[in-house]
Design a protein around this motif. Structure first.
Motif, PDB file in Angstrom:
ATOM      1  N   VAL A  29       7.799  -2.925  -6.181  1.00 32.93           N
ATOM      2  CA  VAL A  29       6.927  -4.092  -6.110  1.00 32.93           C
ATOM      3  C   VAL A  29       7.682  -5.164  -5.323  1.00 32.93           C
ATOM      4  CG1 VAL A  29       5.686  -5.881  -7.371  1.00 32.93           C
ATOM      5  CG2 VAL A  29       5.804  -3.545  -8.294  1.00 32.93           C
ATOM      6  N   TYR A  30       7.053  -5.694  -4.311  1.00 35.50           N
ATOM      7  CA  TYR A  30       7.683  -6.689  -3.449  1.00 35.50           C
ATOM      8  C   TYR A  30       7.148  -8.077  -3.803  1.00 35.50           C
ATOM      9  CZ  TYR A  30       9.878  -3.169  -0.551  1.00 35.50           C
ATOM     10  OH  TYR A  30      10.682  -2.137  -0.097  1.00 35.50           O
ATOM     11  N   TYR A  31       8.078  -9.006  -3.983  1.00 37.01           N
ATOM     12  CA  TYR A  31       7.738 -10.366  -4.395  1.00 37.01           C
ATOM     13  C   TYR A  31       8.142 -11.373  -3.326  1.00 37.01           C
ATOM     14  CZ  TYR A  31       7.341  -8.386  -9.093  1.00 37.01           C
ATOM     15  OH  TYR A  31       6.978  -7.637 -10.182  1.00 37.01           O
ATOM     16  N   CYS A  32       7.258 -12.308  -3.078  1.00 39.83           N
ATOM     17  CA  CYS A  32       7.557 -13.426  -2.204  1.00 39.83           C
ATOM     18  C   CYS A  32       8.213 -14.534  -3.029  1.00 39.83           C
ATOM     19  CB  CYS A  32       6.268 -13.938  -1.574  1.00 39.83           C
ATOM     20  SG  CYS A  32       6.460 -15.330  -0.445  1.00 39.83           S
ATOM     21  N   ASN A  33       9.184 -15.199  -2.440  1.00 37.36           N
ATOM     22  CA  ASN A  33       9.917 -16.278  -3.114  1.00 37.36           C
ATOM     23  C   ASN A  33       9.989 -17.489  -2.196  1.00 37.36           C
ATOM     24  OD1 ASN A  33      12.896 -17.602  -3.184  1.00 37.36           O
ATOM     25  ND2 ASN A  33      12.219 -17.127  -5.265  1.00 37.36           N
ATOM     26  N   ALA A  34       9.831 -18.662  -2.793  1.00 37.98           N
ATOM     27  CA  ALA A  34       9.991 -19.912  -2.046  1.00 37.98           C
ATOM     28  C   ALA A  34      10.841 -20.866  -2.876  1.00 37.98           C
ATOM     29  CB  ALA A  34       8.635 -20.541  -1.745  1.00 37.98           C
ATOM     30  N   VAL A  35      11.882 -21.369  -2.268  1.00 41.48           N
ATOM     31  CA  VAL A  35      12.752 -22.327  -2.945  1.00 41.48           C
ATOM     32  C   VAL A  35      12.364 -23.732  -2.478  1.00 41.48           C
ATOM     33  CG1 VAL A  35      15.108 -23.110  -3.311  1.00 41.48           C
ATOM     34  CG2 VAL A  35      14.625 -20.659  -3.072  1.00 41.48           C
ATOM     35  N   LEU A  36      11.993 -24.558  -3.460  1.00 48.26           N
ATOM     36  CA  LEU A  36      11.588 -25.928  -3.164  1.00 48.26           C
ATOM     37  C   LEU A  36      12.265 -26.840  -4.167  1.00 48.26           C
ATOM     38  CD1 LEU A  36       9.739 -27.895  -1.568  1.00 48.26           C
ATOM     39  CD2 LEU A  36       8.001 -27.494  -3.334  1.00 48.26           C
ATOM     40  N   GLY A  82       0.810  -1.201   0.000  1.00 48.49           N
ATOM     41  CA  GLY A  82       0.000   0.000   0.000  1.00 48.49           C
ATOM     42  C   GLY A  82       0.845   1.253   0.000  1.00 48.49           C
ATOM     43  N   LEU A  83       0.199   2.365   0.307  1.00 51.95           N
ATOM     44  CA  LEU A  83       0.843   3.681   0.345  1.00 51.95           C
ATOM     45  C   LEU A  83       1.040   4.084   1.797  1.00 51.95           C
ATOM     46  CD1 LEU A  83       1.741   6.347  -1.004  1.00 51.95           C
ATOM     47  CD2 LEU A  83      -0.665   7.049  -0.930  1.00 51.95           C
ATOM     48  N   VAL A  84       2.262   4.509   2.118  1.00 55.45           N
ATOM     49  CA  VAL A  84       2.578   4.920   3.486  1.00 55.45           C
ATOM     50  C   VAL A  84       3.532   6.099   3.433  1.00 55.45           C
ATOM     51  CG1 VAL A  84       4.533   3.318   3.683  1.00 55.45           C
ATOM     52  CG2 VAL A  84       3.311   4.050   5.747  1.00 55.45           C
ATOM     53  N   ARG A  98      12.452  -7.290  -4.181  1.00 52.59           N
ATOM     54  CA  ARG A  98      11.730  -6.118  -4.648  1.00 52.59           C
ATOM     55  C   ARG A  98      12.315  -5.620  -5.954  1.00 52.59           C
ATOM     56  NH1 ARG A  98      13.578  -1.747   0.037  1.00 52.59           N
ATOM     57  NH2 ARG A  98      15.751  -1.466  -0.680  1.00 52.59           N
ATOM     58  N   GLN A  99      11.458  -4.940  -6.718  1.00 51.50           N
ATOM     59  CA  GLN A  99      11.882  -4.381  -7.996  1.00 51.50           C
ATOM     60  C   GLN A  99      11.280  -2.997  -8.138  1.00 51.50           C
ATOM     61  OE1 GLN A  99      11.095  -6.834 -11.446  1.00 51.50           O
ATOM     62  NE2 GLN A  99      12.639  -5.751 -12.635  1.00 51.50           N
ATOM     63  N   ALA A 100      12.156  -2.010  -8.212  1.00 53.41           N
ATOM     64  CA  ALA A 100      11.729  -0.633  -8.412  1.00 53.41           C
ATOM     65  C   ALA A 100      11.717  -0.345  -9.907  1.00 53.41           C
ATOM     66  CB  ALA A 100      12.685   0.315  -7.687  1.00 53.41           C
ATOM     67  N   PRO A 101      10.962   0.658 -10.348  1.00 49.66           N
ATOM     68  CA  PRO A 101      10.902   0.981 -11.778  1.00 49.66           C
ATOM     69  C   PRO A 101      12.295   1.247 -12.358  1.00 49.66           C
ATOM     70  CG  PRO A 101       9.198   2.153 -10.575  1.00 49.66           C
ATOM     71  CD  PRO A 101      10.065   1.498  -9.541  1.00 49.66           C
ATOM     72  N   GLY A 102      12.585   0.581 -13.459  1.00 48.16           N
ATOM     73  CA  GLY A 102      13.854   0.779 -14.130  1.00 48.16           C
ATOM     74  C   GLY A 102      15.037   0.084 -13.495  1.00 48.16           C
ATOM     75  N   THR A 112       3.354  -7.346  -4.757  1.00 53.97           N
ATOM     76  CA  THR A 112       2.479  -6.357  -4.133  1.00 53.97           C
ATOM     77  C   THR A 112       3.216  -5.020  -4.091  1.00 53.97           C
ATOM     78  OG1 THR A 112       1.094  -5.872  -2.184  1.00 53.97           O
ATOM     79  CG2 THR A 112       3.215  -6.926  -1.751  1.00 53.97           C
ATOM     80  N   GLN A 113       2.508  -3.964  -4.456  1.00 55.49           N
ATOM     81  CA  GLN A 113       3.127  -2.647  -4.577  1.00 55.49           C
ATOM     82  C   GLN A 113       3.252  -1.991  -3.200  1.00 55.49           C
ATOM     83  OE1 GLN A 113       4.251  -0.848  -7.451  1.00 55.49           O
ATOM     84  NE2 GLN A 113       5.060   0.528  -5.888  1.00 55.49           N
ATOM     85  N   VAL A 114       4.439  -1.463  -2.932  1.00 57.27           N
ATOM     86  CA  VAL A 114       4.684  -0.653  -1.747  1.00 57.27           C
ATOM     87  C   VAL A 114       5.156   0.710  -2.218  1.00 57.27           C
ATOM     88  CG1 VAL A 114       6.144  -0.321   0.283  1.00 57.27           C
ATOM     89  CG2 VAL A 114       5.227  -2.597  -0.243  1.00 57.27           C
ATOM     90  N   THR A 115       4.460   1.755  -1.802  1.00 56.69           N
ATOM     91  CA  THR A 115       4.819   3.116  -2.185  1.00 56.69           C
ATOM     92  C   THR A 115       5.005   3.945  -0.919  1.00 56.69           C
ATOM     93  OG1 THR A 115       3.524   2.943  -4.221  1.00 56.69           O
ATOM     94  CG2 THR A 115       4.153   5.151  -3.487  1.00 56.69           C
ATOM     95  N   VAL A 116       6.187   4.551  -0.803  1.00 59.31           N
ATOM     96  CA  VAL A 116       6.500   5.366   0.365  1.00 59.31           C
ATOM     97  C   VAL A 116       6.631   6.814  -0.085  1.00 59.31           C
ATOM     98  CG1 VAL A 116       8.052   5.709   2.316  1.00 59.31           C
ATOM     99  CG2 VAL A 116       7.746   3.413   1.358  1.00 59.31           C
ATOM    100  N   SER A 117       5.778   7.662   0.443  1.00 64.13           N
ATOM    101  CA  SER A 117       5.795   9.075   0.051  1.00 64.13           C
ATOM    102  C   SER A 117       6.684   9.872   1.005  1.00 64.13           C
ATOM    103  CB  SER A 117       4.377   9.635   0.069  1.00 64.13           C
ATOM    104  OG  SER A 117       3.842   9.589   1.386  1.00 64.13           O
TER     105      SER A 117
END
Length: 115
Positions: free
Chosen positions: A92-99, A10-12, A38-42, A109-114
């Motif tokens: 954008v934050y991504y969950c990862n599981a190694v199996l 979300g936005l925080v 996580r992956q930020a634009p660019g 899921t998008q995280v935006t910090v103003s």
């Protein structure tokens, strides 16, 4: 293999907190390692934190002391508590599981910090 569904983004405002959760379709005990990326634009996707089955954690230098990765065995979730958020944490934050040496990813899921 493993389905992962993230929630909690979300936005925080800067200095605030968010808690991300990742619902895991298999027993947490079957997973070799859980992680958040996580992956930020660019920018390329980068590691944020990992948690092995044995309980060992690793963190990116940029989040040490602010973020905490954990797992909830009862709920079968992987969680990321993010405190003292900064605008540069926006991504954008991504969950990862190694199996069985295979990476599995959530949809993000998008995280935006103003500021």
């Amino acid at each position: 293999q493993v389905q992962l569904v993230e929630s909690g983004g979300g936005l925080v405002q800067a200095g605030g907190s968010l808690r991300l959760s990742c619902a895991v379709s298999r027993s947490i005990f079957e997973i070799d390692a859980l992680g958040w990326y996580r992956q930020a634009p660019g920018k390329q996707r980068e590691l944020v934190a990992t948690l092995t089955r044995g309980g060992r954690t690793t963190y990116a230098d940029s989040v040490k002391g602010r973020f905490t990765i954990s797992r909830d065995i009862a709920d079968n979730t992987a969680n990321l508590q993010m405190n003292s958020l900064k605008p540069e944490d926006t991504a954008v934050y991504y969950c990862n599981a190694v199996l069985w040496s295979h990476d599995n990813w959530g949809q993000g899921t998008q995280v935006t910090v103003s500021s």
